[in-house]
Structure formats: C-alpha cells, structure tokens
Design a protein around this motif. Structure first.
Motif, PDB file in Angstrom:
ATOM      1  N   VAL A   1       0.848  -1.204   0.000  1.00 13.87           N
ATOM      2  CA  VAL A   1       0.000   0.000   0.000  1.00 13.87           C
ATOM      3  C   VAL A   1       0.876   1.244   0.000  1.00 13.87           C
ATOM      4  O   VAL A   1       2.097   1.174   0.164  1.00 13.87           O
ATOM      5  CB  VAL A   1      -0.958   0.000   1.215  1.00 13.87           C
ATOM      6  CG1 VAL A   1      -1.934  -1.170   1.115  1.00 13.87           C
ATOM      7  CG2 VAL A   1      -0.191  -0.059   2.529  1.00 13.87           C
ATOM      8  N   ASP A   2       0.247   2.386  -0.194  1.00 15.02           N
ATOM      9  CA  ASP A   2       0.976   3.640  -0.403  1.00 15.02           C
ATOM     10  C   ASP A   2       2.032   3.917   0.666  1.00 15.02           C
ATOM     11  O   ASP A   2       3.121   4.400   0.359  1.00 15.02           O
ATOM     12  CB  ASP A   2      -0.014   4.812  -0.449  1.00 15.02           C
ATOM     13  CG  ASP A   2      -1.017   4.686  -1.591  1.00 15.02           C
ATOM     14  OD1 ASP A   2      -0.749   3.911  -2.528  1.00 15.02           O
ATOM     15  OD2 ASP A   2      -2.067   5.336  -1.535  1.00 15.02           O
ATOM     16  N   THR A   3       1.715   3.610   1.917  1.00 14.74           N
ATOM     17  CA  THR A   3       2.649   3.924   3.003  1.00 14.74           C
ATOM     18  C   THR A   3       3.879   3.014   3.007  1.00 14.74           C
ATOM     19  O   THR A   3       4.846   3.286   3.727  1.00 14.74           O
ATOM     20  CB  THR A   3       1.943   3.810   4.366  1.00 14.74           C
ATOM     21  OG1 THR A   3       1.320   2.518   4.461  1.00 14.74           O
ATOM     22  CG2 THR A   3       0.873   4.895   4.518  1.00 14.74           C
TER      23      THR A   3
ATOM     24  N   ILE B   1      10.188   0.776   2.187  1.00 12.83           N
ATOM     25  CA  ILE B   1      10.971  -0.037   1.257  1.00 12.83           C
ATOM     26  C   ILE B   1      12.273   0.668   0.886  1.00 12.83           C
ATOM     27  O   ILE B   1      13.346   0.060   0.868  1.00 12.83           O
ATOM     28  CB  ILE B   1      10.138  -0.351  -0.001  1.00 12.83           C
ATOM     29  CG1 ILE B   1       9.039  -1.361   0.340  1.00 12.83           C
ATOM     30  CG2 ILE B   1      11.008  -0.864  -1.143  1.00 12.83           C
ATOM     31  CD1 ILE B   1       7.983  -1.524  -0.737  1.00 12.83           C
ATOM     32  N   ILE B   2      12.194   1.946   0.604  1.00 14.18           N
ATOM     33  CA  ILE B   2      13.386   2.710   0.233  1.00 14.18           C
ATOM     34  C   ILE B   2      14.374   2.778   1.403  1.00 14.18           C
ATOM     35  O   ILE B   2      15.583   2.624   1.218  1.00 14.18           O
ATOM     36  CB  ILE B   2      13.003   4.107  -0.264  1.00 14.18           C
ATOM     37  CG1 ILE B   2      12.266   3.982  -1.613  1.00 14.18           C
ATOM     38  CG2 ILE B   2      14.231   5.005  -0.409  1.00 14.18           C
ATOM     39  CD1 ILE B   2      11.648   5.262  -2.114  1.00 14.18           C
TER      40      ILE B   2
ATOM     41  N   ASN C   1      22.509  -1.141   1.713  1.00 14.71           N
ATOM     42  CA  ASN C   1      23.433  -0.718   0.653  1.00 14.71           C
ATOM     43  C   ASN C   1      23.004  -1.197  -0.726  1.00 14.71           C
ATOM     44  O   ASN C   1      23.832  -1.520  -1.578  1.00 14.71           O
ATOM     45  CB  ASN C   1      24.864  -1.199   0.965  1.00 14.71           C
ATOM     46  CG  ASN C   1      25.367  -0.648   2.286  1.00 14.71           C
ATOM     47  OD1 ASN C   1      25.514   0.555   2.440  1.00 14.71           O
ATOM     48  ND2 ASN C   1      25.612  -1.525   3.239  1.00 14.71           N
ATOM     49  N   ARG C   2      21.684  -1.253  -0.948  1.00 14.00           N
ATOM     50  CA  ARG C   2      21.131  -1.564  -2.258  1.00 14.00           C
ATOM     51  C   ARG C   2      20.710  -0.229  -2.888  1.00 14.00           C
ATOM     52  O   ARG C   2      20.506   0.762  -2.194  1.00 14.00           O
ATOM     53  CB  ARG C   2      19.935  -2.514  -2.168  1.00 14.00           C
ATOM     54  CG  ARG C   2      20.170  -3.769  -1.357  1.00 14.00           C
ATOM     55  CD  ARG C   2      21.333  -4.596  -1.836  1.00 14.00           C
ATOM     56  NE  ARG C   2      21.113  -5.164  -3.162  1.00 14.00           N
ATOM     57  CZ  ARG C   2      22.028  -5.828  -3.847  1.00 14.00           C
ATOM     58  NH1 ARG C   2      23.243  -5.990  -3.344  1.00 14.00           N
ATOM     59  NH2 ARG C   2      21.758  -6.325  -5.036  1.00 14.00           N
ATOM     60  N   HIS C   3      20.555  -0.223  -4.197  1.00 13.20           N
ATOM     61  CA  HIS C   3      20.354   1.056  -4.890  1.00 13.20           C
ATOM     62  C   HIS C   3      19.117   1.065  -5.796  1.00 13.20           C
ATOM     63  O   HIS C   3      19.082   1.793  -6.768  1.00 13.20           O
ATOM     64  CB  HIS C   3      21.606   1.389  -5.704  1.00 13.20           C
ATOM     65  CG  HIS C   3      22.861   1.334  -4.888  1.00 13.20           C
ATOM     66  ND1 HIS C   3      23.172   2.273  -3.942  1.00 13.20           N
ATOM     67  CD2 HIS C   3      23.866   0.421  -4.850  1.00 13.20           C
ATOM     68  CE1 HIS C   3      24.321   1.962  -3.363  1.00 13.20           C
ATOM     69  NE2 HIS C   3      24.758   0.848  -3.895  1.00 13.20           N
ATOM     70  N   PHE C   4      18.118   0.264  -5.437  1.00 16.14           N
ATOM     71  CA  PHE C   4      16.923   0.202  -6.279  1.00 16.14           C
ATOM     72  C   PHE C   4      15.736   0.967  -5.704  1.00 16.14           C
ATOM     73  O   PHE C   4      14.655   0.948  -6.273  1.00 16.14           O
ATOM     74  CB  PHE C   4      16.529  -1.268  -6.521  1.00 16.14           C
ATOM     75  CG  PHE C   4      17.070  -1.812  -7.816  1.00 16.14           C
ATOM     76  CD1 PHE C   4      18.440  -1.823  -8.064  1.00 16.14           C
ATOM     77  CD2 PHE C   4      16.223  -2.301  -8.786  1.00 16.14           C
ATOM     78  CE1 PHE C   4      18.956  -2.301  -9.251  1.00 16.14           C
ATOM     79  CE2 PHE C   4      16.726  -2.786  -9.988  1.00 16.14           C
ATOM     80  CZ  PHE C   4      18.090  -2.791 -10.220  1.00 16.14           C
ATOM     81  N   GLY C   5      15.935   1.644  -4.597  1.00 16.87           N
ATOM     82  CA  GLY C   5      14.833   2.334  -3.943  1.00 16.87           C
ATOM     83  C   GLY C   5      14.062   3.273  -4.854  1.00 16.87           C
ATOM     84  O   GLY C   5      12.830   3.227  -4.922  1.00 16.87           O
ATOM     85  N   GLU C   6      14.769   4.113  -5.585  1.00 13.94           N
ATOM     86  CA  GLU C   6      14.082   5.068  -6.457  1.00 13.94           C
ATOM     87  C   GLU C   6      13.449   4.375  -7.667  1.00 13.94           C
ATOM     88  O   GLU C   6      12.432   4.849  -8.188  1.00 13.94           O
ATOM     89  CB  GLU C   6      15.037   6.187  -6.887  1.00 13.94           C
ATOM     90  CG  GLU C   6      15.364   7.162  -5.764  1.00 13.94           C
ATOM     91  CD  GLU C   6      14.123   7.721  -5.062  1.00 13.94           C
ATOM     92  OE1 GLU C   6      13.171   8.141  -5.750  1.00 13.94           O
ATOM     93  OE2 GLU C   6      14.103   7.715  -3.822  1.00 13.94           O
TER      94      GLU C   6
END
Length: 198
Positions: A156-158, A163-164, A171-176
């Motif tokens: 859901v939206d929240t 997640i980010i 140290n992962r870079h897929f948040g955006e």
C-alpha cells in the motif's frame, strides 16, 4: 523501461539471480508481501554461493545482515535452492554465451529454460540474453514484482518509503526504481482496474 511493464501480469514462480534475490530480500516488506501473494522464489547453487559465501571487498553491517536474511529464508524454505545439470549448461545457446555473464545468471537462465520457470533479474545484460532463450513474459525484474504488488494492493501507499529506507540500509540502490514502479503502477491501476492476479 517502466512504461513497458504490464503491472497487471506477473509470473509468480521464478528462478532468481543474485542481484534480484538480494534486492527482494533487502526489504522485509517486499519479501513478506511477495510470499503472501503466493510468489515462489528459487535460486541455483551458484546464486547461493554468490549471495552468501563469495568473499566481498567490503563488510558493511547492512550487507552482513542481508546474508543472514538470505540464509534464514533458505533454512525456512521461503527460498528454494535448486541444482542444475551438466546438460543444462551444455545447451547450445547457453554454452555459446557462457563467458558473457556470470555463472549465477547463466545457471539461472539454464534452469529456467529447462523447467519453464520465470527468470527474475535486475541485470540488463542477463535480461537481454534471457530474452533470446525464454518466453518474454517470463523474463521479469524486481521492479516488475514491486509494481505488480502495488497494483494489486499487496503493498500500500505507506509502504514505499519504508521499502526505500530498507534498501538504503542494506546498501542496495533500487529504492528510487521502486518508487517509480509504484507511481507507474498506481497510474496503470487508474486506467486499467485489476481483474485477476495472473
């Protein structure tokens, strides 16, 4: 890339490469939502080695915790470890391209080809090669998974900010990328309301 994804459709039984399984499990929220949505994840022994046992240049706390999370998921059978055969790797197309990708990606594509499972990758060269060997609808990414989960409201939206934060911590870079998938999935939901989760 995001406009090409059909968020209303996702193949839920996948063999995943190292990058994608790490991206998925780096977020407790993504991983739990995936399991509740009846997504099944498998990895080959090569991917298990790359994700857990392979020596790393750095040893940041977030990365060490990620290794423990993968080990725990395997021990709980939330991620199944699969063996490949010599015949899998001797497939002509696989053998001809063996040097272009890592063994984790090659073994995953070979296993997907033999079993008919989907192949989940966040690696562009692996995706490009997989599209030569597998059905296009079965070559997917964690971005596709996250968008699908939002589209069907398993997330859901929240959840997106959490997640980010989880991804940044590990140290992962897929948040955006996931934020963009969330936005696109919500737009898609408005124009094409959900019917079924296939």
């Amino acid at each position: 890339m995001f406009n090409e994804i059909n968020y209303a459709s996702f193949f839920t039984i996948n063999i995943t490469d190292s990058c994608s399984i790490q991206n998925i499990i780096a977020s407790n929220r993504i991983f739990r939502a995936s399991l509740l949505a009846k997504c099944y994840f498998s990895i080959t022994r090569y991917v298990e080695y790359e994700s857990i046992y392979k020596k790393r240049k750095s040893s940041k706390s977030g990365e060490q915790e990620l290794i423990k999370k993968i080990q725990k998921a395997i021990s709980e059978n939330s991620i199944k470890v699969c063996d490949i055969t010599i015949d899998d790797l001797n497939d002509r197309l696989i053998a001809d391209n063996r040097k272009r990708l890592g063994m984790g990606e090659i073994s995953s594509i070979a296993f997907a080809k033999r079993t008919g499972l989907g192949f989940l990758t966040d690696d562009k060269p692996a995706k490009k090669f997989a599209l030569k060997s597998l059905e296009a609808s079965k070559v997917q990414s964690s971005i596709h998974l996250v968008g699908w989960l939002f589209y069907f409201r398993h997330l859901v939206d929240t959840d997106i900010d959490l997640i980010i934060r989880e991804h940044t911590y590990h140290n992962r870079h897929f948040g955006e990328h996931y934020r963009k998938a969330y936005e696109k999935a919500m737009q898609y939901r408005l124009t094409s309301p959900p019917r079924s989760e296939t």
